[in-house]
Design a protein around this motif. Structure first.
Motif, short mmCIF file in Angstrom:
data_model
loop_
_atom_site.label_atom_id
_atom_site.label_comp_id
_atom_site.label_asym_id
_atom_site.label_seq_id
_atom_site.Cartn_x
_atom_site.Cartn_y
_atom_site.Cartn_z
N GLY A 74 0.80 -1.22 0.00
CA GLY A 74 0.00 0.00 0.00
C GLY A 74 0.83 1.27 0.00
N ASP A 75 2.16 1.14 0.04
CA ASP A 75 3.06 2.30 0.08
C ASP A 75 3.61 2.64 -1.29
N THR A 76 4.13 3.87 -1.40
CA THR A 76 5.01 4.24 -2.49
C THR A 76 6.14 5.06 -1.89
N CYS A 77 7.14 5.41 -2.71
CA CYS A 77 8.36 6.02 -2.18
C CYS A 77 8.40 7.52 -2.46
N ALA A 78 8.52 8.31 -1.40
CA ALA A 78 8.55 9.77 -1.54
C ALA A 78 9.77 10.23 -2.34
N TRP A 120 -5.90 10.56 -5.59
CA TRP A 120 -4.49 10.42 -5.95
C TRP A 120 -3.67 11.53 -5.30
N ARG A 121 -4.18 12.75 -5.34
CA ARG A 121 -3.48 13.88 -4.71
C ARG A 121 -3.30 13.63 -3.21
N ASN A 122 -4.36 13.16 -2.55
CA ASN A 122 -4.26 12.85 -1.12
C ASN A 122 -3.25 11.75 -0.85
N SER A 127 1.77 10.15 1.38
CA SER A 127 3.00 9.37 1.21
C SER A 127 4.23 10.23 1.53
N TYR A 128 4.23 11.46 1.04
CA TYR A 128 5.32 12.39 1.37
C TYR A 128 5.44 12.54 2.89
N ALA A 130 4.35 10.56 5.33
CA ALA A 130 4.76 9.33 6.02
C ALA A 130 6.25 9.06 5.84
N ARG A 131 6.75 9.22 4.62
CA ARG A 131 8.17 8.96 4.38
C ARG A 131 9.05 10.01 5.06
N LEU A 132 8.61 11.28 5.08
CA LEU A 132 9.38 12.32 5.77
C LEU A 132 9.46 12.00 7.26
N LYS A 133 8.35 11.55 7.83
CA LYS A 133 8.33 11.20 9.25
C LYS A 133 9.31 10.06 9.53
#
Length: 210
Positions: A74-78, A120-122, A127-128, A130-133
């Motif tokens: 369910g993830d993608t990479c920031a 998609w925007r959300n 994702s940005y 979550a990955r930043l965190k």
């Protein structure tokens, strides 16, 4: 592929978007250890992870690696998204931590779907975030934790993303992930075993203290 999309992303995306992804996306199945992306490569597609775990690494000038975070279903990479938008070379290395299934989406669709689909925007913005965190947590771990604490956290994280208390890995692989030496890792693993927090096997570690 539409079944995988509906199962793992149906709660996130509109049906119309799911069908668009199905039309333009490419289904990819990779074994453990497969290098999906490398530093310096131009990114032509972004991954939507259907199953498995992907680890994202950075590399210093000496070629030593540092684990940034794991991607799960369910993830993608920031970092991938950043390179897609800016048409820049990749600054990360992505390696399959376990066998994985992915849907690769052409980068040309990124901005189009940002304008067209609210979901998609959300998804991209979340994702940005979550990955930043996760990257900030990695920085905090390096800055404020002792190496034995970092090691135990790393083992717990690997056990959690794999959903298995027994991790198949070598001391050298852990050393690469934590940007330290094998000798240091071997010594600290033995200490953690003596403290009853792990059990060491041949190329395996059982995490007791989850």
């Amino acid at each position: 592929m539409i079944e995988e999309l509906e199962q793992h992303y149906g709660y996130l995306f509109e049906e119309e978007l799911l069908h668009e992804i199905n039309q333009v996306g490419t289904f990819k199945e990779v074994p453990e250890g497969y290098r999906l992306m490398d530093i310096g490569e131009y990114i032509k597609s972004m991954p939507l992870l259907v199953s498995g775990v992907i680890k994202i690494l950075r590399e210093d000038d000496n070629g030593d690696e540092l684990l940034l975070y794991f991607l799960e279903r369910g993830d993608t990479c920031a970092m991938t998204l950043n390179c897609c938008v800016g048409t820049k070379k990749s600054e990360i290395r992505a390696i399959a931590e376990t066998p994985a299934k992915l849907i690769m989406v052409p980068v040309q669709k990124m901005e189009e779907w940002m304008r067209k689909y609210h979901s998609w925007r959300n998804f991209i913005l979340q994702s940005y975030h979550a990955r930043l965190k996760e990257m900030l947590e990695t920085i905090d771990t390096i800055a404020f934790m002792k190496m034995d604490e970092r090691l135990l956290k790393h083992l717990r994280d690997k056990a959690m993303v794999k959903n298995d208390e027994v991790i198949t890995t070598t001391h050298q692989e852990i050393a690469h992930d934590l940007h330290t030496s094998r000798v240091v890792i071997s010594r600290l693993l033995k200490t953690l075993e003596n403290e009853g927090k792990i059990e060491l096997g041949r190329n395996s570690i059982k995490v007791i203290d989850l």
